[in-house]
Design a protein around this motif. Structure first.
Motif, mmCIF file in Angstrom:
data_model
loop_
_atom_site.group_PDB
_atom_site.id
_atom_site.type_symbol
_atom_site.label_atom_id
_atom_site.label_comp_id
_atom_site.label_asym_id
_atom_site.label_seq_id
_atom_site.Cartn_x
_atom_site.Cartn_y
_atom_site.Cartn_z
ATOM 1 N N HIS A 252 4.593 -22.400 64.975
ATOM 2 C CA HIS A 252 3.709 -21.225 65.067
ATOM 3 C C HIS A 252 3.809 -20.633 66.482
ATOM 4 N N PRO A 253 3.924 -19.302 66.607
ATOM 5 C CA PRO A 253 4.014 -18.714 67.954
ATOM 6 C C PRO A 253 2.835 -19.089 68.853
ATOM 7 N N CYS A 288 -3.314 -11.804 60.374
ATOM 8 C CA CYS A 288 -3.136 -12.956 61.260
ATOM 9 C C CYS A 288 -4.003 -12.724 62.494
ATOM 10 N N HIS A 291 -2.368 -11.835 65.868
ATOM 11 C CA HIS A 291 -1.334 -10.782 65.926
ATOM 12 C C HIS A 291 -1.389 -9.925 67.189
ATOM 13 N N CYS A 294 0.546 -12.006 69.833
ATOM 14 C CA CYS A 294 1.771 -12.698 69.413
ATOM 15 C C CYS A 294 3.029 -11.949 69.860
ATOM 16 N N VAL A 297 5.061 -10.545 66.671
ATOM 17 C CA VAL A 297 4.334 -9.804 65.630
ATOM 18 C C VAL A 297 5.271 -8.810 64.931
ATOM 19 N N PHE A 298 5.143 -8.680 63.624
ATOM 20 C CA PHE A 298 5.904 -7.689 62.865
ATOM 21 C C PHE A 298 5.019 -7.172 61.725
ATOM 22 N N CYS A 301 2.174 -8.874 59.549
ATOM 23 C CA CYS A 301 1.144 -9.668 60.232
ATOM 24 C C CYS A 301 -0.255 -9.061 60.141
ATOM 25 N N PRO A 305 -1.532 -14.579 56.708
ATOM 26 C CA PRO A 305 -0.387 -15.419 56.351
ATOM 27 C C PRO A 305 -0.815 -16.549 55.415
ATOM 28 N N CYS A 318 2.078 -18.661 59.016
ATOM 29 C CA CYS A 318 2.691 -17.584 59.808
ATOM 30 C C CYS A 318 3.692 -16.863 58.914
ATOM 31 N N HIS A 319 3.727 -15.535 59.022
ATOM 32 C CA HIS A 319 4.633 -14.757 58.175
ATOM 33 C C HIS A 319 6.105 -14.992 58.490
HETATM 34 FE FE1 SF4 Z 1 2.777 -13.871 65.002
HETATM 35 FE FE2 SF4 Z 1 2.825 -12.671 62.662
HETATM 36 FE FE3 SF4 Z 1 3.163 -15.271 62.765
HETATM 37 FE FE4 SF4 Z 1 0.802 -14.203 63.274
HETATM 38 S S1 SF4 Z 1 1.881 -14.174 61.328
HETATM 39 S S2 SF4 Z 1 1.784 -15.775 64.431
HETATM 40 S S3 SF4 Z 1 1.355 -12.335 64.312
HETATM 41 S S4 SF4 Z 1 4.508 -13.735 63.622
#
Ligand code: SF4
Length: 329
Positions: A252-253, A288, A291, A294, A297-298, A301, A305, A318-319
């Motif tokens: 996870h980021p 999320c 987001h 992060c 992020v895309f 998000c 997730p 996480c996506h």
């Molecule tokens: Fe980052 Fe998206 Fe994963 Fe959340 S879901 S941790 S915003 S990549």
């Protein structure tokens, strides 16, 4: 399969203020097994302490509320226990080491009075007569005091932070609990004493087989002392798995960010803090919750997730990992 010591399933807690309920934790799930150290990591304000205090009903009843979910201790439903049943479990079966030992002890009473208190409260303790005092002395020696009687005569202000935390560890072990909730047990201590206290806790855990829920913001401590772990962010668990795997390869980021924020003596890499701060309850972003901080992020998000299992025993919400495990968030 053996029933875990503690099993928390989809537990959501909230705070009540001026007739309004604000959700604080959301669908928190994890389990602590017999004889293991389970680490719960995350920055301050992520809901780790609230989860623990909620389990032991130590949050003010007038302002806290269980919104949904379950918590079992050795198969017994903690949330449906009445006050008397809960008192019998608290201290005797499950004990807690608090962040601030000086705040957890009464400044007006000598240590001896405070350490004898659990035996008076739990009259069904197996120890009678002078045996409780002897157990206290033995435990104080066990946690590193050479002169336990001097400590017993002392008031909290006469002891250093490290000594107070040792007293609190002895306090937590008095009635031979099966589970200890250790909430940032070394936050108030300098690094040398930190290591001593955690080594001591780990040694006692190995010797007695007690289960430990270790709450900390420091992933290095999790890797060093825990068998398995979960990371919480803004009231949710976002990743879980074996502790060493989590440290070596965080998925996870947010977990990655926690790790990058720590000094690394092997790589001499400059620690990088995570931009921004944890949003307070009531201000959690939609989708999320990480987001807006992060780096990866895309577009997806902005939606919640779901859980994925990127490797055996690893779970991440996480996506970036698309495979759904059970359809839940
Ligand atoms: Fe980052 Fe998206 Fe994963 Fe959340 S879901 S941790 S915003 S990549």
């Amino acid at each position: 399969m053996l029933e875990p010591l503690l099993r928390i399933e989809n537990l959501s807690l909230g705070f009540r203020s001026e007739g309004k309920i604000t959700p604080v934790t959301d669908a928190v799930s994890f389990e602590v097994r017999e004889g293991e150290v389970f680490g719960l990591a995350g920055e301050s304000g992520c809901g780790k302490t609230v989860t623990c205090l909620g389990l032991l009903r130590l949050l003010p009843a007038a302002t806290s509320v269980v919104l949904s979910g379950h918590a079992w201790y050795r198969g017994r439903d903690l949330l449906s226990m009445n006050a008397e049943e809960m008192r019998a479990v608290r201290g005797r079966e499950i004990s807690m080491i608090f962040q601030e030992p000086s705040a957890a002890l009464n400044p007006l009473l000598p240590v001896k009075t405070q350490l004898l208190f659990p035996f008076q409260q739990h009259k069904n303790s197996d120890l009678k007569g002078r045996e409780p005092l002897q157990r206290i002395r033995d435990l104080l020696v066990c946690v590193g005091f050479r002169d336990p009687d001097r400590v017993l005569r002392s008031y909290p202000h006469e002891l250093s932070g490290g000594m107070l935390q040792r007293v609190m560890i002895a306090h937590a072990l008095l009635l031979e609990p099966k589970l200890i909730l250790a909430d940032e047990p070394t936050t108030a201590l300098d690094v040398t004493i930190q290591a001593q206290v955690l080594d001591l806790l780990a040694e006692l855990q190995r010797d007695t087989g007690v289960g430990v829920l270790l709450i900390t913001h420091n992933l290095n401590l999790i890797a060093q002392y825990a068998d398995r772990a979960a990371v919480m962010y803004a009231g949710r668990v976002v990743e879980s798995g074996p502790a060493l795997d989590l440290l070596r390869d965080p998925r996870h980021p947010y977990s990655r960010g926690l790790l990058d924020a720590l000094p690394n003596l092997d790589t001499a890499q400059v620690p990088k803090s995570i931009p921004g701060s944890v949003p307070p309850p009531g201000k959690y972003p939609t989708g999320c919750r990480f987001h807006d901080r992060c780096p990866r992020v895309f577009e997806p998000c902005t939606t919640d997730p779901v859980w994925s299992e990127p490797a055996p025993e690893r779970r991440v919400a996480c996506h970036l990992y698309s495979q759904t495990v059970d359809g839940s968030r």
